[in-house]
Design an enzyme around this catalytic site. Structure first.
Site, PDB file in Angstrom:
ATOM      1  N   LYS A   1       4.317   0.891  10.005  1.00  0.00           N
ATOM      2  CA  LYS A   1       4.415   2.096   9.177  1.00  0.00           C
ATOM      3  C   LYS A   1       3.978   3.331   9.951  1.00  0.00           C
ATOM      4  O   LYS A   1       4.482   4.424   9.719  1.00  0.00           O
ATOM      5  CB  LYS A   1       3.547   1.947   7.942  1.00  0.00           C
ATOM      6  CG  LYS A   1       4.162   1.093   6.855  1.00  0.00           C
ATOM      7  CD  LYS A   1       3.289   1.226   5.616  1.00  0.00           C
ATOM      8  CE  LYS A   1       3.558   0.123   4.636  1.00  0.00           C
ATOM      9  NZ  LYS A   1       2.451  -0.012   3.688  1.00  0.00           N
TER      10      LYS A   1
ATOM     11  N   GLU B   1       0.876  -1.161   0.000  1.00  0.00           N
ATOM     12  CA  GLU B   1       0.000   0.000   0.000  1.00  0.00           C
ATOM     13  C   GLU B   1       0.919   1.218   0.000  1.00  0.00           C
ATOM     14  O   GLU B   1       1.823   1.308   0.830  1.00  0.00           O
ATOM     15  CB  GLU B   1      -0.886   0.002   1.256  1.00  0.00           C
ATOM     16  CG  GLU B   1      -1.905   1.110   1.176  1.00  0.00           C
ATOM     17  CD  GLU B   1      -2.801   1.221   2.407  1.00  0.00           C
ATOM     18  OE1 GLU B   1      -2.760   0.346   3.280  1.00  0.00           O
ATOM     19  OE2 GLU B   1      -3.526   2.233   2.474  1.00  0.00           O
TER      20      GLU B   1
ATOM     21  N   ARG C   1       5.544 -12.950   9.595  1.00  0.00           N
ATOM     22  CA  ARG C   1       6.238 -11.726   9.216  1.00  0.00           C
ATOM     23  C   ARG C   1       7.596 -11.651   9.900  1.00  0.00           C
ATOM     24  O   ARG C   1       7.846 -12.316  10.897  1.00  0.00           O
ATOM     25  CB  ARG C   1       5.400 -10.498   9.548  1.00  0.00           C
ATOM     26  CG  ARG C   1       5.104 -10.289  11.018  1.00  0.00           C
ATOM     27  CD  ARG C   1       4.470  -8.916  11.276  1.00  0.00           C
ATOM     28  NE  ARG C   1       3.426  -8.586  10.328  1.00  0.00           N
ATOM     29  CZ  ARG C   1       3.401  -7.452   9.610  1.00  0.00           C
ATOM     30  NH1 ARG C   1       4.332  -6.547   9.730  1.00  0.00           N
ATOM     31  NH2 ARG C   1       2.421  -7.211   8.785  1.00  0.00           N
TER      32      ARG C   1
HETATM   33  P1  ATP Z   1      -0.136  -1.646   6.724  1.00  0.00           P
HETATM   34  O1  ATP Z   1      -1.013  -2.644   6.028  1.00  0.00           O
HETATM   35  O2  ATP Z   1      -0.378  -1.496   8.174  1.00  0.00           O
HETATM   36  O3  ATP Z   1      -0.025  -0.346   6.010  1.00  0.00           O
HETATM   37  P2  ATP Z   1       1.973  -3.417   5.961  1.00  0.00           P
HETATM   38  O4  ATP Z   1       3.330  -3.487   6.560  1.00  0.00           O
HETATM   39  O5  ATP Z   1       1.116  -4.628   5.928  1.00  0.00           O
HETATM   40  O6  ATP Z   1       1.308  -2.222   6.723  1.00  0.00           O
HETATM   41  P3  ATP Z   1       1.706  -3.321   3.101  1.00  0.00           P
HETATM   42  O7  ATP Z   1       2.093  -2.241   2.191  1.00  0.00           O
HETATM   43  O8  ATP Z   1       0.287  -3.733   3.121  1.00  0.00           O
HETATM   44  O9  ATP Z   1       2.142  -2.834   4.526  1.00  0.00           O
HETATM   45  O10 ATP Z   1       2.640  -4.570   2.888  1.00  0.00           O
HETATM   46  C1  ATP Z   1       2.904  -5.102   1.618  1.00  0.00           C
HETATM   47  C2  ATP Z   1       3.278  -6.552   1.731  1.00  0.00           C
HETATM   48  O11 ATP Z   1       4.414  -6.709   2.569  1.00  0.00           O
HETATM   49  C3  ATP Z   1       2.165  -7.364   2.355  1.00  0.00           C
HETATM   50  O12 ATP Z   1       1.993  -8.537   1.567  1.00  0.00           O
HETATM   51  C4  ATP Z   1       2.661  -7.692   3.712  1.00  0.00           C
HETATM   52  O13 ATP Z   1       2.182  -8.940   4.136  1.00  0.00           O
HETATM   53  C5  ATP Z   1       4.182  -7.701   3.544  1.00  0.00           C
HETATM   54  N1  ATP Z   1       4.837  -7.353   4.797  1.00  0.00           N
HETATM   55  C6  ATP Z   1       4.648  -6.245   5.530  1.00  0.00           C
HETATM   56  N2  ATP Z   1       5.372  -6.278   6.655  1.00  0.00           N
HETATM   57  C7  ATP Z   1       6.075  -7.446   6.639  1.00  0.00           C
HETATM   58  C8  ATP Z   1       7.007  -8.076   7.531  1.00  0.00           C
HETATM   59  N3  ATP Z   1       7.389  -7.495   8.664  1.00  0.00           N
HETATM   60  N4  ATP Z   1       7.512  -9.270   7.172  1.00  0.00           N
HETATM   61  C9  ATP Z   1       7.146  -9.852   6.027  1.00  0.00           C
HETATM   62  N5  ATP Z   1       6.274  -9.323   5.151  1.00  0.00           N
HETATM   63  C10 ATP Z   1       5.733  -8.129   5.445  1.00  0.00           C
END
Ligand code: ATP
Ligand code: MG
Length: 574
Positions: free
Chosen positions: A285, A49, A275
């Site tokens: 974030k 995102e 994760r």
């Molecule tokens: P948010 O959804 O709260 O904005 P997010 O970290 O999930 O935060 P995204 O941009 O939705 O952000 O993440 C993109 C991809 O990265 C998703 O598929 C998510 O599962 C993966 N991702 C995010 N954080 C991690 C992590 N710490 N370890 C592994 N994969 C991650």
């Protein structure tokens, strides 16, 4: 400040993460699907995102998804999940494109935006209404929450749940036309308010938002929710394996339910993995944004940040980040990874690739008394003993030098092998020297060391095979240049930042010594003209990278990491 080092669950150390994972449960699923003929090839995606910069956790997901596509000769899409215009921005889109590319991955022509599917998503929503599977609900946000129930209390049906198909269609179209204020109505899937899974209790799939979108401008007054958008986007792109983090496990029934109701071209399989949690940092974030906006760090690319932009600026090589991602592998259980494993991968890479240079962090003057006045010479110095193809350079030598203050001891402890009165040591790439005299100021501080050298030891060895225990780095007083060093340490003082003491916030754990600036450092002259991003090993000190702020007349280097040996502690005591 009190610190408590309590890594949650299992901590993976550098020693444990020794071999790259050959296989994992995701690969097993893929192998099975290919073998059974369910798929003839694989398509994965990385779906960020654009509401912040990518961090090391995203890097794990990028390496996993693009790595699978590479290994199985499939493809990986980069898709922006841009369904919440309130928090999203083109600055983030641009940074994400740059970061994925820098990590070494290529989406070829497969760059997508969920917002490209807004028309299709809208059509599918009308389809659901026509099928009696979605309804317009007039409950307010607070009421929605109340009707939803809890894990132990079942939800209650909305009083608007049984609206007619025609009324729903009419209201939904008017929502789209912008007739109603934000928060007054929503479109909800009609599933089951008694489901033990809260996600299945008639979830909202569209809400009214009168916000400008970075791609669709003011075309839309309503925006689809993440859960609704994500599965349909996957299906439209014919993703085979939709890999996400564990917190989406409870969303999988909804993912499947939505795709089961709609005439989509395929039904991707959602697979969840744990994760990455990295010790001594935060990855939310929201917190990263707050660190930036409250100036606790100097921007998203501050070298202390766990962001890809920060790691790039600090000098972490992308190869090392990929290696780290391979070593931690994928698992089904959450764990905390020791930051030393990341630094281990970085040192391995840099030991192979970084050019060696000499710089003195805390200079002490050294005069070679028997060296001819005004004489100087150029000595050969190899650029990387691990890699002969890195060649060599010339370094200037003269009568006056600087060595590291800590490399001299007037009254050395037992076992001292650096310089002390009467002791002979080697100056790297230069000569053997022996200390004969110590000069002090009135206060008794050492201001100068006077030594004699052995002219027959040029290059740092003698024909008689005489051995010395210590080898010191140095710079020539006449030729050296002043440089600024930015010495980074962990941003937080506690390994597990998910468990804070009651009443404390993450701000209470910010390491006050996470950045030290050294402006006394003197370096060999070859470091005058380097390009931002170039990486070096400063002998016995650590790995450094030219910062973006660096100028030829005022070079600036970021410390990537110290060397493993205890000499690196020198820099800490500055
Ligand atoms: P948010 O959804 O709260 O904005 P997010 O970290 O999930 O935060 P995204 O941009 O939705 O952000 O993440 C993109 C991809 O990265 C998703 O598929 C998510 O599962 C993966 N991702 C995010 N954080 C991690 C992590 N710490 N370890 C592994 N994969 C991650
Ligand atoms: Mg997310």
């Amino acid at each position: 400040m009190e610190t408590k080092d309590k890594p949650s669950e299992k901590t993976l150390t550098a020693e444990e993460g020794t071999k790259p994972a050959v296989t994992n449960f995701i690969r097993s699923i893929i192998d099975r699907d290919l073998e059974s003929g369910k798929h003839s090839g694989i398509v994965t995606r990385f779906p960020p995102e654009p509401n912040g910069y990518l961090h090391i956790g995203h890097a794990k997901s990028i390496c996993l998804n693009f790595g699978l596509a590479r290994d199985y000769k499939g493809r990986c899409h980069l898709r922006f999940d841009d369904t919440n215009p309130v928090k999203e921005d083109v600055e983030y889109v641009d940074s994400i494109l740059a970061d994925v590319r820098w990590l070494g991955f290529d989406w070829a022509e497969h760059l997508y935006y969920a917002s490209d599917y807004f028309d299709k998503l809208y059509e599918f929503a009308e389809y659901l209404i026509n099928e009696g599977k979605a309804f317009v609900c007039d409950l307010s946000l607070d009421e929605l929450r109340e009707y939803r129930g809890t894990l132990t209390v079942p939800g209650k049906n909305s009083p608007y749940r049984n609206r007619s198909r025609d009324e729903n269609l009419d209201l939904f179209r008017r929502m789209k036309a912008g007739e109603f204020p934000e928060g007054s109505r929503s479109l909800r899937a009609k599933i089951d308010m008694a489901s033990p899974n809260l996600n299945m209790r008639d979830p909202v799939i569209y809400r009214i938002k009168k916000t400008h979108h970075h791609r669709t401008g003011s075309d839309w007054q309503i925006y689809p929710m993440y859960d609704y958008t994500h599965c349909i986007s996957d299906a439209l792109e014919r993703i085979t394996h939709s890999i996400c983090t564990l917190e989406f496990e409870d969303h999988r029934p909804l993912y499947d339910w939505i795709l089961d109701q709609l005439p989509v071209p395929c039904h991707p399989q959602q697979i969840e993995f744990a994760r990455l949690n990295l010790a001594y940092t935060v990855m939310s974030k929201r917190l990263l944004l707050e660190l930036v906006t409250t100036n606790l760090v100097n921007g998203w690319d501050d070298p202390r940040m766990p962001t890809i932009a920060g790691m790039r600026r600090r000098g972490f090589p992308p190869e090392a980040i990929r290696e780290f991602a391979d070593r931690i592998g994928v698992a089904k259980a959450n764990s905390m990874v020791d930051d030393e494993l990341l630094f281990f991968c970085i040192r391995e890479e840099l030991n192979r690739t970084a050019l060696r240079r000499m710089a003195v962090l805390s200079p002490l003057k050294l005069v070679i008394t028997n060296y001819p006045e005004d004489h100087e010479e150029e000595l050969d110095a190899e650029n990387n003993p691990e890699n002969a193809s890195a060649g060599s350079r010339k370094i200037s030598f003269g009568k006056e030098l600087f060595i590291e203050a800590e490399d001299f001891s007037e009254n050395p402890p037992k076992g001292w092998f650096r310089l002390s009165p009467g002791q002979e040591v080697r100056l790297k790439h230069a000569y053997y020297i022996t200390c004969n005299e110590v000069v002090k100021d009135e206060a008794g501080n050492i201001t100068e060391i006077r030594c004699s050298y052995d002219p027959a030891s040029r290059g740092g060895w003698t024909e008689d095979g005489r051995k010395v225990k210590g080898t010191l780095h140095w710079v020539s007083a006449r030729h050296c240049i002043p440089v600024e060093l930015r010495l980074y340490d962990r941003l937080f003082t506690q390994a597990d930042m998910s468990e804070l003491e009651p009443g404390k916030t993450y701000k209470d754990y910010v390491n006050p010594a996470s950045l030290e600036i050294n402006k006394r450092c003197l370096a060999e002259s070859s470091l005058a003209n380097t390009t931002p991003g170039e990486r070096f090993q400063f002998l016995r000190i650590g790995y450094f990278c030219t910062d973006y702020d660096s100028k030829p007349d005022s070079p600036i280097f970021n410390r990537i990491t110290s060397l493993r040996d205890s000499w690196a502690k020198l820099s800490k005591k500055q």
